[in-house]
Design a protein around this motif. Structure first.
Motif, PDB file in Angstrom:
ATOM      1  N   LEU A 126      -0.539   0.882   2.706  1.00  0.00           N
ATOM      2  CA  LEU A 126      -1.898   1.424   2.900  1.00  0.00           C
ATOM      3  C   LEU A 126      -2.287   0.676   4.229  1.00  0.00           C
ATOM      4  O   LEU A 126      -1.901  -0.456   4.247  1.00  0.00           O
ATOM      5  CB  LEU A 126      -2.728   2.039   2.359  1.00  0.00           C
ATOM      6  N   ASP A 127      -2.417   2.400   5.224  1.00  0.00           N
ATOM      7  CA  ASP A 127      -3.170   0.918   6.342  1.00  0.00           C
ATOM      8  C   ASP A 127      -4.325   1.242   6.658  1.00  0.00           C
ATOM      9  O   ASP A 127      -5.220   1.202   5.445  1.00  0.00           O
ATOM     10  CB  ASP A 127      -2.782   1.602   7.997  1.00  0.00           C
ATOM     11  N   ALA A 128      -5.526   0.760   7.397  1.00  0.00           N
ATOM     12  CA  ALA A 128      -6.982  -0.080   7.086  1.00  0.00           C
ATOM     13  C   ALA A 128      -7.672   0.753   6.758  1.00  0.00           C
ATOM     14  O   ALA A 128      -8.422   0.803   5.622  1.00  0.00           O
ATOM     15  CB  ALA A 128      -7.011  -0.259   8.366  1.00  0.00           C
ATOM     16  N   SER A 129      -7.659   2.414   7.366  1.00  0.00           N
ATOM     17  CA  SER A 129      -8.545   3.711   6.381  1.00  0.00           C
ATOM     18  C   SER A 129      -7.878   4.329   5.475  1.00  0.00           C
ATOM     19  O   SER A 129      -8.356   4.354   4.634  1.00  0.00           O
ATOM     20  CB  SER A 129      -8.281   4.718   7.808  1.00  0.00           C
ATOM     21  N   ALA A 130      -6.268   4.086   4.706  1.00  0.00           N
ATOM     22  CA  ALA A 130      -6.197   4.262   3.976  1.00  0.00           C
ATOM     23  C   ALA A 130      -6.459   3.408   2.733  1.00  0.00           C
ATOM     24  O   ALA A 130      -7.349   3.956   1.807  1.00  0.00           O
ATOM     25  CB  ALA A 130      -5.026   4.612   3.913  1.00  0.00           C
ATOM     26  N   GLN A 131      -7.039   1.954   3.279  1.00  0.00           N
ATOM     27  CA  GLN A 131      -7.182   1.292   2.042  1.00  0.00           C
ATOM     28  C   GLN A 131      -9.302   1.597   1.671  1.00  0.00           C
ATOM     29  O   GLN A 131      -9.509   1.372   0.792  1.00  0.00           O
ATOM     30  CB  GLN A 131      -6.997  -0.255   2.933  1.00  0.00           C
ATOM     31  N   ALA A 132      -9.698   1.716   2.814  1.00  0.00           N
ATOM     32  CA  ALA A 132     -10.379   2.693   2.947  1.00  0.00           C
ATOM     33  C   ALA A 132     -10.880   3.518   1.925  1.00  0.00           C
ATOM     34  O   ALA A 132     -11.817   3.376   0.953  1.00  0.00           O
ATOM     35  CB  ALA A 132     -12.305   2.511   3.832  1.00  0.00           C
ATOM     36  N   ARG A 133      -9.943   4.033   1.967  1.00  0.00           N
ATOM     37  CA  ARG A 133     -10.099   5.674   0.871  1.00  0.00           C
ATOM     38  C   ARG A 133      -9.851   5.208  -0.288  1.00  0.00           C
ATOM     39  O   ARG A 133     -10.250   5.907  -1.445  1.00  0.00           O
ATOM     40  CB  ARG A 133      -9.138   7.251   1.638  1.00  0.00           C
ATOM     41  N   TYR A 134      -8.661   4.212  -0.357  1.00  0.00           N
ATOM     42  CA  TYR A 134      -8.099   4.292  -1.829  1.00  0.00           C
ATOM     43  C   TYR A 134      -9.202   3.731  -2.924  1.00  0.00           C
ATOM     44  O   TYR A 134      -9.856   3.105  -4.022  1.00  0.00           O
ATOM     45  CB  TYR A 134      -7.190   2.863  -1.349  1.00  0.00           C
ATOM     46  N   ALA A 135     -10.265   2.264  -2.031  1.00  0.00           N
ATOM     47  CA  ALA A 135     -11.124   1.662  -2.406  1.00  0.00           C
ATOM     48  C   ALA A 135     -12.301   2.486  -2.854  1.00  0.00           C
ATOM     49  O   ALA A 135     -12.986   2.489  -3.703  1.00  0.00           O
ATOM     50  CB  ALA A 135     -12.359   0.870  -0.985  1.00  0.00           C
TER      51      ALA A 135
END
Length: 647
Positions: A572-581
């Motif tokens: 996951l890229d940075a924005s996807a990491q935020a959504r995942y969290a």
């Protein structure tokens, strides 16, 4: 493929594999079956008996849950699931209710009103699956209800989970399972499926005989768990070795991974858990001697605590673990030798159910070998049972001492051929092999001299490992002086090897059966096979394993270990990491509201796929693996809101 209707004339024509595939997609959110699941499901839906051997994490539960739903929708009634796991029935039933499948359990944890409500649901035909322990199944009250359902053609299937419990040769024999042999007589025509993750040839044959499954089709999946890395190290300071393993491999700035540590005694469980806590590792003890409510609380905390809150290490006897569905257990460690390979495989298989990297780590020494042999010899069981258990222990010792690939040896035990895995300690750090023939002859000769010398001066006596090594290395101790062992021709002939090297030689000679350690003090005597070694007729090659370096350099150096950070999340890229969290925080809230482990709501891989694909409407969300119709209806709006807010 033969249509189901042709195999079971009373079964509706639409109850075929197509119906099973629709259930898989609509209810569970999966596009395709895995491995042999489809063949098993087709066979059981058609009304036939089956014995299913699948490794932990391969999806055994779908092999009876999908047929249960298909047969219920076709008017065939309820599926009864026999399980010894009272403490886990709540989660299993909760997971089914989450996907819109009406399920319940009957066990001793329920009050009278709650049990009677379940019974009413059972008799009404609304229940799809009923989970019961074997002793509850055989009560006259429940038997009467099942007979009534059977007479009305409303008993769809019996699923016998953890079927190895029926076998006296297995690693977890439970006498109450023997009662299940009468199911085929009491309920003729009702198909039965028995399932287990572990069974060698002896155990398989016993399951078939004791459950009267001679006509059942046998399904055996590969036992390989390629995501698990097997490591076995020589025991020196086991608690320190364990701590070093956890800190090097499974600890970082966000805490340590979830793991299980198995110990051979209740006392050791409690001591190890307390010591780990003193060292800053969150650890809980679990064994059969603890209060039942305390065990339940510890198990619930282990299952429900999310990785971002810091993992829990469960320190336990083998009383813990059967049926544990927690997908993100990143390591299973053994501080004592299991009884056999089936037990070792079953216990290590609780790591990495999500398919991500995991560790199976074990430390063992001479005392482990001696203690296991003594438990077998002192058992009140018959000689045939003892003979089989000795052969099983020998197979485990061969695995532990082998310089070759661990996975090849492990799979070969279950009759499966494989090639070196490149992902075990022996493949990654090949041990040196040395010709220990002369060292072995010196050691065996020293034991022989003890016996001769003792008979001449003190009567028949034998001695333990520490004294033997002192004599070999030429150390003048009080005991050496007391028994005149400095006069022996073998005194000091082994000064060229260290104490640790001699212990390794002795351990491997005991493991190979040339030396026998007996009695309370582990005194040493020669086995019949030692004669050929002493005469030089047998060449003795032993492993010399160096301490393997940390493979990850610790989580602290990299933020997270490869084990604790799933492959899907790592992409996951940075924005996807935020959504995942954000999705994980939302899932934690839902799990608390429903009193279920978070993974029952959605697995990490499903959340990661949501975060990566960022669906914008219910139709797109429904295409993600693990999102069935009920979960889409229940959570779709909230998930889309979280994804939009977390972008």
């Amino acid at each position: 493929m033969t249509p189901a209707a042709a195999l079971d004339p009373a079964f509706p024509a639409d109850a075929d594999l197509g119906a099973a595939r629709r259930v898989l997609a609509d209810v569970f959110g999966y596009a395709t079956f895995r491995g042999q699941q489809e063949a098993v499901v087709d066979h059981v839906v058609s009304g036939h008996d089956a014995l299913v051997l699948m490794p932990t994490g391969a999806g055994k539960s779908l092999c009876y849950q999908v047929p249960a739903i298909v047969r219920h929708r076709a008017g065939r009634g309820v599926t009864v699931v026999v399980s010894p796991l009272i403490a886990l029935m709540h989660d299993q039933v909760g997971a089914l209710e989450e996907v819109g499948v009406h399920a319940a359990f009957l066990n001793s944890s329920q009050g009278l009103d709650e049990a009677q409500q379940v019974e009413r649901e059972l008799l009404s035909g609304r229940l799809v699956l009923l989970y019961v322990a074997p002793e509850r199944l055989m009560t006259p009250r429940l038997q009467g209800m099942l007979v009534s359902l059977h007479e009305r053609g409303r008993l769809a299937l019996f699923a016998i989970d953890e079927a190895h419990c029926v076998s006296q040769w297995g690693h977890d024999f439970r006498e109450e399972y023997l009662q299940l042999s009468v199911l085929h007589e009491q309920f003729p025509g009702v198909p039965r499926v028995a399932l287990t993750a572990t069974a060698d040839d002896h155990t398989r044959a016993d399951i078939v005989e004791r459950l009267q499954l001679q006509a059942a089709r046998l399904f055996i999946s590969s036992f390989d768990r390629p995501n698990i890395r097997y490591t076995i190290v020589e025991k020196s300071d086991p608690k320190r070795q364990l701590l070093r393993f956890i800190r090097d491999e499974h600890e970082g700035g966000d805490g340590h991974d979830s793991g299980i540590v198995y110990c051979g005694s209740r006392k050791k469980v409690e001591e190890t858990a307390a010591w780990l806590n003193d060292e800053g590792i969150q650890a809980l003890p679990y064994h059969a001697g603890l209060d039942a409510d305390l065990r339940r609380r510890h198990q619930d905390r282990f299952l429900r605590q999310e990785s971002q809150d810091g993992g829990i290490v469960m320190v336990a006897t083998i009383a813990f673990g059967m049926g544990i569905d927690k997908p993100d257990v990143r390591f299973v460690a053994h501080l004592d030798l299991p009884k056999n390979i089936e037990g070792y495989y079953q216990e290590t298989g609780r790591a990495g159910r999500d398919g991500e990297p995991a560790d199976a780590w074990m430390t063992y020494g001479l005392a482990d070998v001696v203690n296991q042999r003594r438990m077998i010899d002192e058992s009140p069981a018959g000689e045939e049972y003892k003979r089989v258990q000795r052969s099983k222990l020998d197979a485990l010792l061969t695995l532990a001492e082998s310089p070759a690939c661990r996975r090849v040896a492990l799979l070969a035990y279950f009759g499966e051929e494989s090639s070196p895995c490149g992902n075990c300690d022996n493949c990654l750090h090949p041990p040196a092999i040395w010709d220990a023939t002369e060292a072995a002859r010196k050691l065996l000769s020293c034991i022989y001299r003890f016996q001769q010398h003792g008979q001449q001066r003190f009567g028949a006596r034998s001695f333990g490992a520490g004294h033997l090594i002192d004599v070999l290395r030429g150390k003048t101790t009080d005991k050496v002086s007391q028994y005149g062992h400095a006069e022996l021709t073998t005194f000091g002939i082994g000064a060229d090897l260290s104490e640790q090297q001699w212990r390794a030689v002795l351990r491997q000679l005991v493991a190979q059966g040339h030396v026998v350690a007996e009695g309370e003090y582990n005194t040493l005597t020669l086995a019949d096979s030692a004669r050929a070694v002493l005469k030089g007729e047998v060449r003795v090659l032993l492993r010399q394993a160096p301490e393997a370096p940390s493979r990850r350099g610790g989580k602290g150096a990299r933020g997270k270990s490869a084990g604790s950070r799933g492959a899907a999340e790592g992409q996951l890229d940075a924005s996807a990491q935020a959504r995942y969290a954000a999705l994980k925080r939302w899932r934690a809230e839902i799990a608390r509201e429903h009193s279920l482990p978070a993974y029952v709501i959605f697995h990490d891989a499903t959340l990661a796929e949501m975060a990566r694909r960022q669906p914008g409407n219910p139709a797109e969300l429904g295409e993600i693996t693990g999102v069935g119709a009920k979960k889409l209806e229940a959570y779709g709006v909230e998930i889309l809101r979280v994804l939009a807010a977390g972008d």
